[in-house]
Structure formats: structure tokens, C-alpha cells
Scaffold this motif. Structure first.
Motif, PDB file in Angstrom:
ATOM      1  N   THR A   1       0.863  -1.186   0.000  1.00 32.95           N
ATOM      2  CA  THR A   1       0.000   0.000   0.000  1.00 32.95           C
ATOM      3  C   THR A   1       0.901   1.239   0.000  1.00 32.95           C
ATOM      4  O   THR A   1       1.186   1.834   1.031  1.00 32.95           O
ATOM      5  CB  THR A   1      -0.949  -0.045   1.199  1.00 32.95           C
ATOM      6  OG1 THR A   1      -1.696  -1.274   1.144  1.00 32.95           O
ATOM      7  CG2 THR A   1      -1.928   1.118   1.177  1.00 32.95           C
TER       8      THR A   1
ATOM      9  N   SER B   1       3.555   5.723  -7.341  1.00 32.00           N
ATOM     10  CA  SER B   1       3.247   7.072  -6.851  1.00 32.00           C
ATOM     11  C   SER B   1       3.921   8.158  -7.678  1.00 32.00           C
ATOM     12  O   SER B   1       3.325   9.195  -7.939  1.00 32.00           O
ATOM     13  CB  SER B   1       3.671   7.220  -5.391  1.00 32.00           C
ATOM     14  OG  SER B   1       2.853   6.428  -4.568  1.00 32.00           O
TER      15      SER B   1
ATOM     16  N   LEU C   1      -3.376   6.641  -5.369  1.00 32.63           N
ATOM     17  CA  LEU C   1      -3.862   5.257  -5.452  1.00 32.63           C
ATOM     18  C   LEU C   1      -3.170   4.345  -4.453  1.00 32.63           C
ATOM     19  O   LEU C   1      -3.661   3.265  -4.154  1.00 32.63           O
ATOM     20  CB  LEU C   1      -3.682   4.708  -6.875  1.00 32.63           C
ATOM     21  CG  LEU C   1      -4.441   5.467  -7.967  1.00 32.63           C
ATOM     22  CD1 LEU C   1      -4.084   4.920  -9.341  1.00 32.63           C
ATOM     23  CD2 LEU C   1      -5.949   5.379  -7.734  1.00 32.63           C
ATOM     24  N   ARG C   2      -2.029   4.793  -3.920  1.00 28.52           N
ATOM     25  CA  ARG C   2      -1.271   4.031  -2.909  1.00 28.52           C
ATOM     26  C   ARG C   2      -0.979   2.606  -3.366  1.00 28.52           C
ATOM     27  O   ARG C   2      -1.386   1.633  -2.727  1.00 28.52           O
ATOM     28  CB  ARG C   2      -2.011   3.992  -1.546  1.00 28.52           C
ATOM     29  CG  ARG C   2      -2.541   5.300  -1.005  1.00 28.52           C
ATOM     30  CD  ARG C   2      -1.540   6.427  -0.858  1.00 28.52           C
ATOM     31  NE  ARG C   2      -0.393   6.143  -0.013  1.00 28.52           N
ATOM     32  CZ  ARG C   2       0.868   6.303  -0.435  1.00 28.52           C
ATOM     33  NH1 ARG C   2       1.155   6.728  -1.665  1.00 28.52           N
ATOM     34  NH2 ARG C   2       1.850   6.052   0.370  1.00 28.52           N
TER      35      ARG C   2
ATOM     36  N   THR D   1      -3.554  -4.872  -0.469  1.00 27.28           N
ATOM     37  CA  THR D   1      -3.715  -3.528  -1.028  1.00 27.28           C
ATOM     38  C   THR D   1      -5.003  -3.495  -1.863  1.00 27.28           C
ATOM     39  O   THR D   1      -5.375  -4.502  -2.472  1.00 27.28           O
ATOM     40  CB  THR D   1      -2.475  -3.195  -1.883  1.00 27.28           C
ATOM     41  OG1 THR D   1      -1.347  -3.137  -1.000  1.00 27.28           O
ATOM     42  CG2 THR D   1      -2.616  -1.862  -2.607  1.00 27.28           C
ATOM     43  N   SER D   2      -5.644  -2.334  -1.897  1.00 27.00           N
ATOM     44  CA  SER D   2      -6.920  -2.173  -2.608  1.00 27.00           C
ATOM     45  C   SER D   2      -6.960  -2.940  -3.936  1.00 27.00           C
ATOM     46  O   SER D   2      -6.172  -2.677  -4.851  1.00 27.00           O
ATOM     47  CB  SER D   2      -7.169  -0.688  -2.872  1.00 27.00           C
ATOM     48  OG  SER D   2      -8.204  -0.537  -3.838  1.00 27.00           O
TER      49      SER D   2
ATOM     50  N   ASN E   1      -7.706  -0.561  -6.900  1.00 29.67           N
ATOM     51  CA  ASN E   1      -6.581   0.259  -7.354  1.00 29.67           C
ATOM     52  C   ASN E   1      -5.533  -0.570  -8.095  1.00 29.67           C
ATOM     53  O   ASN E   1      -4.926  -0.097  -9.055  1.00 29.67           O
ATOM     54  CB  ASN E   1      -5.942   0.982  -6.170  1.00 29.67           C
ATOM     55  CG  ASN E   1      -6.911   1.935  -5.497  1.00 29.67           C
ATOM     56  OD1 ASN E   1      -8.113   1.883  -5.768  1.00 29.67           O
ATOM     57  ND2 ASN E   1      -6.424   2.794  -4.630  1.00 29.67           N
TER      58      ASN E   1
ATOM     59  N   THR F   1      -6.597   2.117   6.367  1.00 30.14           N
ATOM     60  CA  THR F   1      -6.619   1.297   5.160  1.00 30.14           C
ATOM     61  C   THR F   1      -7.248  -0.050   5.512  1.00 30.14           C
ATOM     62  O   THR F   1      -6.578  -1.041   5.790  1.00 30.14           O
ATOM     63  CB  THR F   1      -5.190   1.147   4.612  1.00 30.14           C
ATOM     64  OG1 THR F   1      -4.663   2.462   4.391  1.00 30.14           O
ATOM     65  CG2 THR F   1      -5.182   0.382   3.297  1.00 30.14           C
TER      66      THR F   1
ATOM     67  N   SER G   1      -5.718   5.559   0.491  1.00 29.67           N
ATOM     68  CA  SER G   1      -5.954   6.012  -0.880  1.00 29.67           C
ATOM     69  C   SER G   1      -6.924   7.195  -0.958  1.00 29.67           C
ATOM     70  O   SER G   1      -8.083   7.097  -0.562  1.00 29.67           O
ATOM     71  CB  SER G   1      -6.505   4.856  -1.718  1.00 29.67           C
ATOM     72  OG  SER G   1      -7.042   5.355  -2.940  1.00 29.67           O
TER      73      SER G   1
ATOM     74  N   ASN H   1      -9.967   6.358  -3.226  1.00 29.10           N
ATOM     75  CA  ASN H   1     -10.989   5.491  -2.625  1.00 29.10           C
ATOM     76  C   ASN H   1     -11.800   6.230  -1.565  1.00 29.10           C
ATOM     77  O   ASN H   1     -13.002   6.003  -1.424  1.00 29.10           O
ATOM     78  CB  ASN H   1     -10.337   4.245  -2.034  1.00 29.10           C
ATOM     79  CG  ASN H   1      -9.638   3.409  -3.090  1.00 29.10           C
ATOM     80  OD1 ASN H   1      -9.436   3.884  -4.213  1.00 29.10           O
ATOM     81  ND2 ASN H   1      -9.268   2.196  -2.769  1.00 29.10           N
TER      82      ASN H   1
END
Lengths: 364, 364
Positions: A85, A210, A217-218, A243-244, A247, B85, B244, B247
Motif C-alpha cells: 500500500t 506514486s 492510489l497508494r 492492497t486495494s 486500485n 486502510t 488512498s 478510494n
């Protein structure tokens, strides 16, 4: 535990501040349209909103692995990539997985890494020369380095220095964290080979979208061999599960539909112009600020030969709505310094000139 | 450091597995269309792709604070909210900020919390009754509890129990982490008041959009008083700088344009049906599995009165492509258990019936 000086500044400033402080990419260069287009496809896949694997989605890891093989001449498989992330998270993950007691960093070093290391109560030592490094390092210590356009010093190791660095790592048998946050942001288009390539077994090579796509968006990653990945995977899942998904898929689809290296080249060209403009202003208005023009990255770093303590200047400047980062925050023990870091990517020409002139006036 | 049993299962299974293992919401209920619509607005704002404040974006924190005031009768301002997160990250953040040595958890407890606590080498004790709790707790210990539809036990504290719980907290002067991951997923529409409301000064109340909007976005939060927020903010920024931006804005815009409580109500109705169907199957085919129908959340929890060790059964079942979670992973010391957890939200009726019947066959 104190907050980071930079993040505090970023919270404090507003649109009236001329900011050379953060490491913010320029918003106008974000590929917003392309990401928006990619998002349409991603929303069609219901799994983009669901939980996903802790290591990261396969196709994104595959693409990152291919970058390594193709651009870094560093053969890599998707099993050797773990998605983080943002690159920031890598510090906590790696240190926890190693249960490291001693850590060696460049002097000065990246403030975010120092914060992450300090919070784990790691004992920190710093080095400026390879001789110092060799004297300090003991077996299984962890060493952290940014090999290209170092933040903050902008130093980039030469080919010969990389070999020498790797030799020391081999001799001392340590864990090596190589941060490549800026490595692709090269003004001359040259991508230098990672030191980790010469020290594969106990190295972690960190990358991030990044600085080359969008920080909001990390999404970052760690490249390490499979055995190390297995260890960090257990830590990663305990931190934020993964992590998302959205994303990761967004960037994966963006990479499918666009040539990100063309995008990076365009950005680097833009940043080089901004750097040269700021450097010209500094040479004209701040003749006692000594610096070298960087070959990539997002910062100009140097020293004020006519003042003792750049923190005082930074505080005075902030009152006049100009922000830069005094170097003491980049030293793990916060030693006084006359050095300073200036970001040139997030400020237009007019404001840059105005800000530098204001500093010149303050120093007088 | 070992990986979580559940995350390992999730990595191992494929579309042929009948999975009662994960805590996965149903993808068909994700508000994909609404989020896609919201994304159009978010992409128009360049800042959505930029770095942002470590505490989280203001308007989202404001909305979450309003939820507390309105639905929990727990007056809250946006300064008392920090975005994480996913809720998972809250464990690491809070424990690091407290530098806690002793932690007390319910027995059994959430596996993800246990992993996060173990990695920080916290000394863990567990309690089943308030009497045990009172005996164990010492000043400044940290206690972790899920007050509604506990994962895995599905236990929900009554109003009277909440008061008793808060009394013990006051008496012992400890730090309290209240996890409300499932609190809004109530089958009878009743939202119970947090225990933290009766113990404001040293409590952290955790919430997440994972179970009510979509887990793939990884957006959760911590509610705490301002002094505690200041402390966790320094840790949060060292971990991943911030959650994020994109998000956060996506969910913020979704909340602007939709009634999320209507959405939650629809989901809860759907989940209740699935729960009752699974419970009916269990009563019919697994008469020796003893359980109570939950009043919310995503799991059925119970004990097999005819077997000693649910881990053996789980391993055998996995060979037959049926996955559930044996309870030993929910005990911090991994004690043998005949209990088990079944997720009912992510499996259709036909597969649910097939899976339960397969288990019945295996037990014979």
C-alpha cells in the motif's frame, strides 16, 4: 512518537503557500483520462470490489516482474513481487519480518523511512562513505539505501560505486533494502541497474506507482526472492490484508492500455524544465546556496553557506507563506544543519521565482 | 510468524471449491453501478490522485462522525475520526501508539486481530466471562472486543452486559478497542449502542466500509477522542502516509449520492435469508452441530458434538473441495476445538446445501 515535519507542513499550508516542501508530483501530469477509461473496464469486474490475495493480483505482479527483466536487466518472476500500500508500507513490512535490531541508513535519508524505522525501535546508524559503511555493518544488519536521485541528497551511485556497494553487502552478509522510488524519473532517459541485481539473495528492491502514475492510489511493490516474499507475506496480511483490489486492477488495466514508459518520459522532460528554472532562480537570487543540478527525481538539495541553521530560515519562511524542508529532519538524530531540500515538481514558474526571491530577502 | 489459516485457504481454493471459509460479502450486492457513477465525479478532481492528509479527507470524516451522532447516539466530530486502510490496519496503529505490553481478547476472537497483535509481540490473555475479565485486567492494559455479531462466535452483548462491561473498564482504567465491523449488518434493523459510548476517554471504536459497501476499496476508520487521535496519527503516517485519496473520495461521493443505510438494509435482508437457509440445512443434515441462529453479521458458529477436532474435519473437507474454518485458529494459543465457523454470505443455496451434505457424509 512525533509526527513527520513534512506531513505537518503539508497539513498546515493552503493554496496561498508557495510550497517547495512536499514530494508531490504535478497533478496536471496525472493520466486522469486514461485512468478514467481504465476504470470503466475495472467496474465491470465485480471482483475489483472484493477482497483479494495478500501478495497482490497476478497480472499486475506479472507486469512489474516484466519491467525488471526488461528495463533493469534483472530477471524476475511474479512470485518475486509483493504489492504494498504505497512504497511507504514496505519499511514496516520488511523490518517486522526480519525482527531487525540494527539498521544502517545513508546520511541524510528519507524522512518517511526514518519514521517507520524509529517506530519499531530499531537502533539506527548512518554512513556517508563506503569506508564508514564497512566499519558499521555487522552480519544480518539491515541497510537502507536509495540508489537513484536519493531523497533528499539527489545522489546517484555510479556503476563502479554500485559494484563496490554490492561487494560490501556480500562481505558483511546483511539484508539490503534498495528504494527505487525515483529510479525511473531520469532526466537523461538512462535507467541505471539496481544494486540488488548484484546481491539477489538478501535484498528487497522497492518500487512505486506514486511518482510515475499517481500517489493517491497508494500502490507500490517489493521485489525479493521467493523465500523472503513468503516471510513478508505473513506480515503484509496482518497489516491490511491486501492492497486495494480496485486500485491494483485500475493500474493493471491502465498498463494494458497505455505505454507507461512514454508517460514517464513526458513527465521527466517536464520536471527537467522545472528543475532548471528553479536552479536558474537559485543561482541568480541565492548565490550562497550551493547545490548540484540533479539528473532525475523531484528535488534540489544543497547548503546555505551564509547561514548556520536552515530550520530557523524554514520557520521564518513559513510565516511569509513559503515552505521548504530544512535538512535536520533528514538526519535520524535531528542534528542541526545548513542544508535544505526544495521540490520543483509542484510549483509553477511564477511562484517558484517569487518564492526563491522571498527567501533571498529573508536571508538578508 | 505464520500466515493466517484463512488467508492461506483463500489463496488455495478456486471456483470449484464450495467455500464457507472467508468473511467475503456477496459480490452481487456491491453497489458497482453507483460507485461507477460516483467515480466520474471523482476523476474530475485532480486531487483525487494526489497525496492527501494522513488523518483522511475532511468530508468523509464529517460523514462518518454524523453516523455516530445519528445512529449510535454517540456525539462525534470529524476531528475524532481517523481513516484507516481497512479496519485491519487499526490494530497495528493503535497498539504501536500505546506501546502496549498486555492485551486481553475475547475467547474465541477475530483471527486477523490476533495476527496483528502477535506480530507486535504483545502478551495475549483471553476471557470468556466478565468475572475472568475483571480478574485479568490491569491498569493500562488493552482490551479488544467485538460487541455485535462477534467474529467468530456471533455473540452480541445485551444492553445490561454493555453497562457491566463499561463498569469494568472504568474500574480498571484500561484502553478499549471496540470493533464494530458487523454492527450495522443487523437482521432485525436494530443498531445497538457501542460500549465505547459509556467509556469515551480511553476507547477506540473501529468501523469499516468493507462489510457495508465494498472490501476491495480498503477504507475503514477509528473513532477516538482528539488526544488519542493525535497519537495514532503519527503512527498512521509512518505506516502508509494515508489511505488512498481516490478510494476515500469515491466512498464520500457515493455517500453523497446514495442512502447507504437503505443499501445496508437490503443486504441484511438478503443475508438473513442465506443464514436461515444454511441453518435449515445444518439442522437437517448435521444434527450434531450445535449452534444458535445469529442476529446479524456473516457467520454461523457452533460445535460438533460428535467429533473432537474440527481441524481434522476441515482438512478432510478441503480435499473434497469444501472449506470452512475450524475454531482452533480463533484461539490465540491454537487450542484444539470441536467448534467451527461457517460463512453464509458468499455461497448460493444449491452449493450451500451440497456443501453441508458433503460434510455430513464425511463425518459419518
Amino acid at each position: 512518537m512525533k509526527r513527520s515535519y513534512i506531513r505537518e507542513i503539508l497539513d498546515a499550508i493552503d493554496e496561498n503557500t508557495i510550497s517547495f516542501a512536499g514530494g508531490l508530483p504535478n497533478e496536471d501530469l496525472f493520466p486522469s483520462k486514461q485512468l478514467k477509461k481504465a476504470s470503466k473496464k475495472v467496474f465491470k469486474n465485480k471482483n475489483s470490489l472484493q477482497y483479494s490475495k495478500s501478495q497482490g493480483i497476478d497480472s499486475l505482479r506479472e507486469k512489474i516482474a516484466n519491467f525488471y527483466t526488461k528495463y533493469y536487466d534483472f530477471e524476475t518472476s511474479k512470485d518475486e513481487i509483493l504489492i504494498t500500500t504505497g512504497s511507504q508500507q514496505a519499511f514496516d513490512i520488511i523490518l517486522k519480518s526480519l525482527d531487525a535490531k540494527n539498521l544502517v541508513v545513508e546520511s541524510p535519508s528519507y524522512i518517511g523511512a526514518l519514521s517507520a524505522f524509529k517506530i519499531l525501535k530499531t537502533n539506527i546508524q548512518e554512513f556517508k562513505t563506503f569506508e564508514q559503511l564497512e566499519n558499521i555493518l555487522k552480519k544480518d544488519d539491515v541497510i537502507y539505501s536509495i540508489s537513484d536521485y536519493q531523497n533528499p541528497s539527489t545522489n546517484t551511485y555510479t556503476k563502479k560505486q554500485r559494484e563496490e556497494f554490492a561487494n560490501i553487502l556480500h562481505k558483511k552478509d546483511v539484508y539490503f533494502i534498495e528504494d527505487a522510488a525515483y529510479s525511473l524519473l531520469s532526466f537523461d532517459g538512462k535507467i541505471r541497474k539496481p544494486i540488488s541485481r548484484l546481491y539477489k539473495d538478501k535484498s528487497y528492491h522497492l518500487g512505486t506507482f506514486s511518482k510515475i502514475v499517481a500517489p493517491g492510489l497508494r500502490v507500490g511493490w517489493i521485489r525479493a526472492n521467493k523465500e523472503l516474499i513468503e516471510k513478508i507475506l505473513a506480515v503484509k496480511e496482518s497489516l491490511d490484508l491486501h492492497t486495494s483490489t480496485f486500485n491494483q486492477m485500475l493500474i493493471d488495466t491502465y498498463l494494458d492500455e497505455n505505454d507507461v514508459f512514454k508517460h514517464i518520459k513526458k513527465n521527466a522532460k517536464n520536471y527537467k524544465k522545472r528543475m532548471n528554472f528553479m536552479a536558474d532562480c537559485m543561482e541568480k537570487y541565492l548565490p550562497n546556496f550551493e547545490f548540484k543540478r540533479p539528473k532525475g527525481g523531484m528535488f534540489i538539495y544543497g547548503r546555505f553557506n551564509n547561514i548556520d541553521d536552515s530550520m530557523n530560515l524554514a520557520k521564518e519562511a513559513l510565516k511569509e507563506n513559503v515552505a521548504f524542508v530544512p535538512a535536520e529532519v533528514f538526519y535520524f538524530d535531528n542534528q542541526k544543519s545548513n542544508e535544505a531540500r526544495f521540490n520543483f515538481t509542484n510549483c509553477d514558474f511564477k511562484k517558484t521565482k517569487k518564492g526563491i526571491r522571498l527567501l533571498a530577502k529573508l536571508i538578508k
